[in-house]
Write a protein that holds these residues in place. Sequence first.
Motif, PDB file in Angstrom:
ATOM      1  N   LYS A 312       0.818  -1.210   0.000  1.00 29.20           N
ATOM      2  CA  LYS A 312       0.000   0.000   0.000  1.00 29.20           C
ATOM      3  C   LYS A 312       0.854   1.264   0.000  1.00 29.20           C
ATOM      4  N   GLN A 313       2.078   1.187   0.568  1.00 27.49           N
ATOM      5  CA  GLN A 313       2.966   2.342   0.625  1.00 27.49           C
ATOM      6  C   GLN A 313       3.690   2.601  -0.696  1.00 27.49           C
ATOM      7  N   THR A 314       3.704   1.603  -1.580  1.00 29.68           N
ATOM      8  CA  THR A 314       4.433   1.752  -2.844  1.00 29.68           C
ATOM      9  C   THR A 314       3.553   2.379  -3.915  1.00 29.68           C
ATOM     10  N   LEU A 499      13.036   0.234  -0.640  1.00 27.91           N
ATOM     11  CA  LEU A 499      14.384   0.790  -0.735  1.00 27.91           C
ATOM     12  C   LEU A 499      14.627   1.388  -2.114  1.00 27.91           C
ATOM     13  N   TYR A 500      14.165   0.687  -3.168  1.00 26.77           N
ATOM     14  CA  TYR A 500      14.311   1.222  -4.528  1.00 26.77           C
ATOM     15  C   TYR A 500      13.566   2.554  -4.664  1.00 26.77           C
ATOM     16  N   GLU A 501      12.337   2.619  -4.170  1.00 24.57           N
ATOM     17  CA  GLU A 501      11.570   3.860  -4.281  1.00 24.57           C
ATOM     18  C   GLU A 501      12.240   4.986  -3.492  1.00 24.57           C
ATOM     19  N   HIS A 502      12.834   4.636  -2.362  1.00 27.67           N
ATOM     20  CA  HIS A 502      13.545   5.644  -1.572  1.00 27.67           C
ATOM     21  C   HIS A 502      14.731   6.199  -2.348  1.00 27.67           C
ATOM     22  N   LEU A 521      12.679   5.845   3.175  1.00 27.53           N
ATOM     23  CA  LEU A 521      12.475   4.426   3.450  1.00 27.53           C
ATOM     24  C   LEU A 521      11.899   4.228   4.843  1.00 27.53           C
ATOM     25  N   GLU A 522      12.510   4.888   5.810  1.00 31.62           N
ATOM     26  CA  GLU A 522      12.036   4.732   7.182  1.00 31.62           C
ATOM     27  C   GLU A 522      10.599   5.208   7.324  1.00 31.62           C
ATOM     28  N   HIS A 523      10.250   6.280   6.626  1.00 32.32           N
ATOM     29  CA  HIS A 523       8.889   6.814   6.690  1.00 32.32           C
ATOM     30  C   HIS A 523       7.896   5.810   6.120  1.00 32.32           C
ATOM     31  N   SER A 524       8.249   5.162   5.018  1.00 31.09           N
ATOM     32  CA  SER A 524       7.351   4.184   4.400  1.00 31.09           C
ATOM     33  C   SER A 524       7.164   2.967   5.292  1.00 31.09           C
TER      34      SER A 524
END
Length: 688
Positions: A312-314, A499-502, A521-524
């Motif tokens: 859901k976060q991606t 990690l990739y999206e970050h 990343l940490e936020h997601s």
Amino acid sequence: MPRSRMRRSGREWFSSLPACLLLLAVVVFSTSSDIHNQMLRGGEQLWGGYYKLRSDPVEPTCDPNRDLEGAIAEELASGSDLDDDLLDLLGSEPKDPEKVRQSVEQALEDCQNRHERYEEIRDRLTPAVRAYRSVELFVADLIAFGLESQRFILVILVMLCAATATLTRHHIAMRAMQTRLDYTVSHALQSVANFMLLGSSALFRHSTVAAGGDVSPERMLLHNLWVIGFAVLTLASLYRLFRPPVDLEPGGSLNKAFLAVPLYTVMCLISGTYFALIGHASGIGIYLGTMMELADMFLNVALYVWVGMMLKQTCMAALVFNVFRPWRMPPEMLAVVAVLVAAIPTAYTGASGIFVIAAGAVIYSELRAAGARRQLALAATAMSGSLGVVLRPCLLVVVIAYLNREVTTDELFGWGIWVFLLTATLFMVVALSVNRQNRFDFAPVSEALPATLSALKPLVPYALVMASIILFYLWALDVRMDEFSAPRLLPVIMLGILLYEHISARRHARKDSEALTHQGLEHSIRGATNDTTSEIGALLLLLGLSVSIGGVIERSHLMGLFPQAFESAWSAMLLMVVLLVILGMIMDAFGAVILVSATVAGIAYASGIDPIHFWMVTLVAFEFGYLSPPVALNHLLTRQVVGEAEIAAAQAEPGTFYQRHERIIMPLITMAIALVLVAFVPLLFYAV
């Protein structure tokens, strides 16, 4: 790092962070077994017979240089102290010198061999072997600790997340709390139910101690954790009862207020009352304790929920919709595409409800953006998790095969493909033929195809990330992506995607510090875990009380009212369909499978129904039940993710009876036809 990014709410410190660590621990423990297997293989390849080197050899105590003749003479002399009259009285015969020689020679040879093996192993224990062995044994100890701690992790996770769901008003109910009366009735009954759970667990603990015998420290710790957990849950519901939020509407209707009571509370009140009336007040505690026997399964459910929340976060769901958007499909066709595409992630998130929780909001919003009416979008959202439960590697099918030796996962998944094709075809026919309000006016291929290919490009990195992790597990750990490894691989895959999206966000937004803050990343992970804690609490507590309801059905001998075998497979199947749909209406999938395995399945087999056929019918009947009033769990989850405002707006839309209730009727038509076909057509080929 800005100070604002380090701020955490109390919920994140005391709920989300511990839950994240527990889930990571489950992944680490399960992955460590794969690492250990590879270490054993590596040790065997590096040092042949490595299994002998895993522990220090013990030097034999026998003397390899013992004098043979002297040992023989000593053995012969050991029985010569008795006189002839005593030998006759005891019935003993003098020792045979030849046999004594053979025995002493064999013992001496064995002693020398043991000393040779000891010297060989001692010489092979080089510093490199000792270093490798220490790491390998540490991993082995980690695995053992992980296996022993599974039950404790599950109890802590359930209680932690259930308390979070209570404090955040996130339990699954027929309707949300809107008025002050809704709130009061709901939390008052939750407090009663939680106190009932506390009392039942405490009585179960007391009866275990009073029964005498040795109660292991591990078992006593489990009892204590249940008692402490339900005490905390009771306090959480009482806190909410006496601290109502200020934004509640005044007044309310008592009938509607009862609909705002969580389903787990209703199940607890029913089962707790029943067990109290039959003088078995500890019954709920006992049946909740049975969850510990399948701790790995319930932990896998929690991992799948976490995977769904990370999904859901991606941006993956939106990017997939971008692939189909250039074709300008009518909303009905896009709804079909959405449900079909959702089947694959549904299979990888374990059950239909989990996927609705994870991706339902995205599916609904994308369909609405494409012009779909609210009722159609809600129907597709509720159906999005229903078609993929028969596909590999769905956890529900794995549980069925685990509990029933008559079937295997390969057999169930093999036939599941055909059931999926049937339900997909039926949904397409119903969606495109009943109440279709748009013409088929697709974009030209010359216009849509290039745009589609362009929309596929952003998905390539995601595919590469997934393929890289899967291949790493395959080549490095010899673990294939299947129904057994999916629970531990999927969290790693989703962390890789985040990690990739970050990294991608940092590359495209280096000058925008605010964007970096919100796309980190940490936020997601933190956002995903915040959602996960409430969902796990609501789902696992509901599942646990479903097991308790199953216990009520089992102990009340309701199934004894039915014949244990039918002469006609057709009559048996008709009864099975009715029972399975009812169970799907009132119970969670995993709890229902446990109950069906213990009761209904045996009747079906004895009546001549093929086991694979029976379980295919069971899966379809459950999905029909999840979409059927009065409970309609998938619709409740849809309501939870899209919001009460959208549901109210959909109900206010004008139109015919079908149009005003399309979100309920369309899925029911599809699954009802599928259920009839799956249940009765195969009987034409094998039933006598």
